[in-house]
Design a protein around this motif. Structure first.
Motif, PDB file in Angstrom:
ATOM      1  N   UNK A 261     122.675 130.242  85.541  1.00 37.90           N
ATOM      2  CA  UNK A 261     123.119 129.848  86.874  1.00 37.90           C
ATOM      3  C   UNK A 261     122.399 130.685  87.925  1.00 37.90           C
ATOM      4  N   UNK A 262     121.813 130.002  88.896  1.00 37.41           N
ATOM      5  CA  UNK A 262     121.096 130.687  89.978  1.00 37.41           C
ATOM      6  C   UNK A 262     121.468 129.979  91.271  1.00 37.41           C
ATOM      7  N   UNK A 263     122.048 130.718  92.224  1.00 39.38           N
ATOM      8  CA  UNK A 263     122.466 130.155  93.506  1.00 39.38           C
ATOM      9  C   UNK A 263     121.662 130.797  94.631  1.00 39.38           C
ATOM     10  N   UNK A 264     121.051 129.952  95.461  1.00 36.24           N
ATOM     11  CA  UNK A 264     120.307 130.402  96.635  1.00 36.24           C
ATOM     12  C   UNK A 264     121.065 130.003  97.895  1.00 36.24           C
ATOM     13  N   UNK A 265     121.055 130.866  98.896  1.00 34.33           N
ATOM     14  CA  UNK A 265     121.522 130.507 100.239  1.00 34.33           C
ATOM     15  C   UNK A 265     120.280 130.136 101.031  1.00 34.33           C
ATOM     16  N   UNK A 266     120.207 128.894 101.475  1.00 32.69           N
ATOM     17  CA  UNK A 266     118.973 128.372 102.063  1.00 32.69           C
ATOM     18  C   UNK A 266     118.902 128.613 103.563  1.00 32.69           C
ATOM     19  N   UNK A 267     117.676 128.618 104.056  1.00 30.23           N
ATOM     20  CA  UNK A 267     117.412 128.826 105.476  1.00 30.23           C
ATOM     21  C   UNK A 267     117.393 127.469 106.176  1.00 30.23           C
ATOM     22  N   UNK A 268     118.594 126.957 106.522  1.00 30.79           N
ATOM     23  CA  UNK A 268     118.729 125.638 107.140  1.00 30.79           C
ATOM     24  C   UNK A 268     119.451 125.804 108.477  1.00 30.79           C
ATOM     25  N   UNK A 269     118.810 125.506 109.589  1.00 30.11           N
ATOM     26  CA  UNK A 269     119.453 125.681 110.896  1.00 30.11           C
ATOM     27  C   UNK A 269     120.689 124.801 111.045  1.00 30.11           C
TER      28      UNK A 269
ATOM     29  N   UNK B 256     121.761 125.281  93.908  1.00 26.29           N
ATOM     30  CA  UNK B 256     122.065 125.869  92.605  1.00 26.29           C
ATOM     31  C   UNK B 256     121.175 125.260  91.538  1.00 26.29           C
ATOM     32  N   UNK B 257     120.830 126.111  90.587  1.00 19.71           N
ATOM     33  CA  UNK B 257     120.041 125.710  89.422  1.00 19.71           C
ATOM     34  C   UNK B 257     120.808 126.159  88.184  1.00 19.71           C
ATOM     35  N   UNK B 258     120.910 125.295  87.188  1.00 17.55           N
ATOM     36  CA  UNK B 258     121.722 125.648  86.017  1.00 17.55           C
ATOM     37  C   UNK B 258     121.091 125.154  84.730  1.00 17.55           C
ATOM     38  N   UNK B 259     121.478 125.838  83.679  1.00 14.41           N
ATOM     39  CA  UNK B 259     121.164 125.445  82.310  1.00 14.41           C
ATOM     40  C   UNK B 259     122.453 124.886  81.719  1.00 14.41           C
ATOM     41  N   UNK B 260     122.477 123.570  81.471  1.00 13.68           N
ATOM     42  CA  UNK B 260     123.711 122.908  81.044  1.00 13.68           C
ATOM     43  C   UNK B 260     124.166 123.321  79.655  1.00 13.68           C
TER      44      UNK B 260
ATOM     45  N   UNK C 202     124.042 139.011  89.469  1.00 13.30           N
ATOM     46  CA  UNK C 202     122.769 139.683  89.728  1.00 13.30           C
ATOM     47  C   UNK C 202     122.271 139.291  91.116  1.00 13.30           C
ATOM     48  N   UNK C 203     122.602 140.075  92.157  1.00 11.37           N
ATOM     49  CA  UNK C 203     122.125 139.754  93.497  1.00 11.37           C
ATOM     50  C   UNK C 203     120.658 140.114  93.655  1.00 11.37           C
ATOM     51  N   UNK C 204     119.898 139.247  94.294  1.00 15.16           N
ATOM     52  CA  UNK C 204     118.525 139.572  94.629  1.00 15.16           C
ATOM     53  C   UNK C 204     118.531 140.525  95.826  1.00 15.16           C
ATOM     54  N   UNK C 205     117.877 141.665  95.660  1.00 17.88           N
ATOM     55  CA  UNK C 205     117.898 142.729  96.675  1.00 17.88           C
ATOM     56  C   UNK C 205     116.472 142.923  97.188  1.00 17.88           C
ATOM     57  N   UNK C 206     116.299 142.898  98.499  1.00 16.15           N
ATOM     58  CA  UNK C 206     114.956 142.941  99.082  1.00 16.15           C
ATOM     59  C   UNK C 206     114.280 144.297  98.901  1.00 16.15           C
ATOM     60  N   UNK C 207     115.072 145.375  98.849  1.00 17.24           N
ATOM     61  CA  UNK C 207     114.564 146.758  98.782  1.00 17.24           C
ATOM     62  C   UNK C 207     113.769 147.152 100.020  1.00 17.24           C
ATOM     63  N   UNK C 208     113.861 146.363 101.078  1.00 19.59           N
ATOM     64  CA  UNK C 208     113.124 146.675 102.307  1.00 19.59           C
ATOM     65  C   UNK C 208     113.771 147.792 103.118  1.00 19.59           C
ATOM     66  N   UNK C 209     114.992 148.179 102.741  1.00 17.28           N
ATOM     67  CA  UNK C 209     115.662 149.272 103.452  1.00 17.28           C
ATOM     68  C   UNK C 209     115.148 150.638 103.004  1.00 17.28           C
TER      69      UNK C 209
ATOM     70  N   UNK D  34     123.413 135.241  85.873  1.00 21.02           N
ATOM     71  CA  UNK D  34     124.147 134.642  86.989  1.00 21.02           C
ATOM     72  C   UNK D  34     123.629 135.294  88.270  1.00 21.02           C
ATOM     73  N   UNK D  35     122.797 134.579  89.024  1.00 23.59           N
ATOM     74  CA  UNK D  35     122.035 135.163  90.130  1.00 23.59           C
ATOM     75  C   UNK D  35     122.518 134.629  91.478  1.00 23.59           C
ATOM     76  N   UNK D  36     122.370 135.489  92.484  1.00 25.61           N
ATOM     77  CA  UNK D  36     122.723 135.117  93.856  1.00 25.61           C
ATOM     78  C   UNK D  36     121.607 135.617  94.757  1.00 25.61           C
ATOM     79  N   UNK D  37     121.027 134.708  95.552  1.00 24.72           N
ATOM     80  CA  UNK D  37     119.880 135.064  96.386  1.00 24.72           C
ATOM     81  C   UNK D  37     120.066 134.497  97.784  1.00 24.72           C
ATOM     82  N   UNK D  38     120.371 135.366  98.732  1.00 23.85           N
ATOM     83  CA  UNK D  38     120.477 134.950 100.137  1.00 23.85           C
ATOM     84  C   UNK D  38     119.085 135.036 100.747  1.00 23.85           C
ATOM     85  N   UNK D  39     118.446 133.883 100.898  1.00 22.71           N
ATOM     86  CA  UNK D  39     117.072 133.868 101.405  1.00 22.71           C
ATOM     87  C   UNK D  39     116.990 133.327 102.832  1.00 22.71           C
TER      88      UNK D  39
END
Length: 417
Positions: A377-385, A392-396, A271-278, A342-347
């Motif tokens: 399961x939730x995975x974020x791509x973080x804004x780190x220079x 990642x966040x998970x339910x064991x 489940x990708x997080x989609x901005x819908x800004x397009x 199962x989520x993926x979020x490029x933030x």
């Protein structure tokens, strides 16, 4: 303890008001608020420049409430259906807290923690809380929290540009009331029906079990980890440059391939997080628009280059149909009884274009707790220079911590091969 806050009333007046159903983006967040029992507060504490005055802070608060329609929105529920009421004018309190001899930064942090811990009454309270901390007559810190129901990350970026400049030009794009009006129109209903068919077709064709049951019970149940990998970051840039794909799509393909290697699922559901800004009229609106889409990606031990081609084909449809009425799609999910958490979020923001220097990869567990995070399961791509970091966040009960770490490391192995 610091003295009880003084409260100053701030009047505001905007250009619009009205009442209607929630927009699809609002409804997505409202469902999370109800499910998690939190008002999804965003924000925190920032130091104030010397000589900042109460009138200046009041001016910022007035600007926020007057300019942005979601700030002056209350939520009512009739027959179980939430509706938004946008007030054209009103008042909001600014709290002023004297720190005395206490650390003013800690006073401001404690105030935010108290706000986070208490549920907001969206029918009577504005979805914004602001306070300033004063010590020896000087304002030192601001505490501000805004509900995620007001805005997502893209909308917050617009605010960060407009608020310091006190931009006075007309607000751009479709506000949530106008969005809800289009969504209820024949064109909006046709799109929603097509989105539901898309979800139905995918869920009709996938196996029920997405994650094998962990062999042992893990306590605490909910885990948060971080994987920092310059190697993955450099590999993603290589593949993006050589294929013309966006780096988010490259990372999504690596995530899918790693999930297949670790859990054996095929096709992989994400489940990708989609901005819908397009979408037309939504690029710079301060509101919540992001929704979690659904994609099905056949993985079957494909070489990474082939996996990228498959990702290219499925992401376009996934993004197109990540704009929908939450309730209808949730009914489809419930009817299939399939675990798709199962989520993926490029933030990432500007950091995605900054140079990355080679370095060692590192994984660490940040926290383990019994307070629920609700998704397997939730995975974020973080804004780190300067690097690439995945959180990642998970339910064991669904995903063992060791398996989740292995997914992160398999992403790196796949992409650099």
């Amino acid at each position: 303890m610091p003295a009880a806050p003084e409260r100053v009333s701030v009047e505001f007046e905007g250009e619009s008001g009205g009442e209607g159903p929630l927009s699809w983006g609002q409804l997505e967040n409202w469902s999370a608020i109800v499910k998690q029992g939190t008002w999804l507060p965003l924000g925190g504490v920032k130091p104030l420049p010397p000589e900042t005055t109460i009138d200046e802070v009041k001016g910022e608060l007035r600007y926020l409430m007057s300019r942005y329609e979601p700030m002056r929105t209350l939520i009512t529920q009739e027959a179980g259906e939430p509706r938004q009421i946008v007030h054209r004018s009103g008042t909001i309190d600014l709290a002023i807290v004297d720190a005395g001899e206490h650390d003013p930064a800690h006073v401001a942090e404690n105030l935010c923690e108290a706000w986070r811990a208490k549920m907001l009454d969206f029918s009577t309270e504005w979805p914004l809380k602001m306070a300033v901390v004063r010590q020896h007559g000087r304002l030192t810190h601001m505490a501000v929290l805004i509900s995620h129901l007001v805005t997502d990350a893209a909308g917050a970026m617009t605010m960060l540009q407009e608020v310091p400049a006190r931009t006075g030009t007309p607000v751009e794009g479709l506000q949530p009331l106008a969005q809800a009006h289009w969504q209820a129109s024949p064109a909006g209903q046709r799109h929603n029906a097509a989105a539901q068919r898309y979800w139905q077709n995918i869920l009709d064709t996938v196996p029920r079990d997405r994650f094998p049951k962990p062999a042992t019970t893990t306590k605490p149940r909910y885990w948060h980890g971080e994987f920092t990998s310059p190697t993955l970051g450099l590999a993603v840039r290589h593949w993006a440059a050589s294929t013309g794909l966006d780096s988010s799509t490259v990372l999504l393909a690596a995530f899918a391939g790693a999930l297949h290697r670790v859990f054996g699922a095929d096709p992989v559901l994400i489940r990708p997080m989609v901005s819908n800004r397009f979408r037309p009229g939504l690029a710079n609106v301060v509101c919540t628009l992001a929704q979690a889409g659904l994609l099905s990606l056949p993985a079957t031990d494909a070489p990474f280059a082939e996996l990228l081609g498959r990702a290219r084909r499925v992401t376009t449809a996934a993004y197109k149909y990540a704009y929908f009425h939450h309730t209808g799609v949730q009914r489809i999910i419930d009817a299939h009884d399939v675990e798709i958490g199962c989520y993926f979020n490029d933030r990432r923001g500007p950091s995605r274009d900054e140079p990355i220097e080679p370095g060692e990869s590192a994984f660490r567990w940040v926290t383990a707790q019994d307070a629920p995070t609700f998704e397997p399961l939730f995975v974020h791509v973080d804004d780190v220079p300067g690097t690439l970091r995945l959180s990642l966040y998970l339910d064991a009960d669904h995903v063992a911590p060791d398996d989740a770490e292995q997914v992160m490391r398999e992403m790196e192995r796949l992409a650099k091969a």
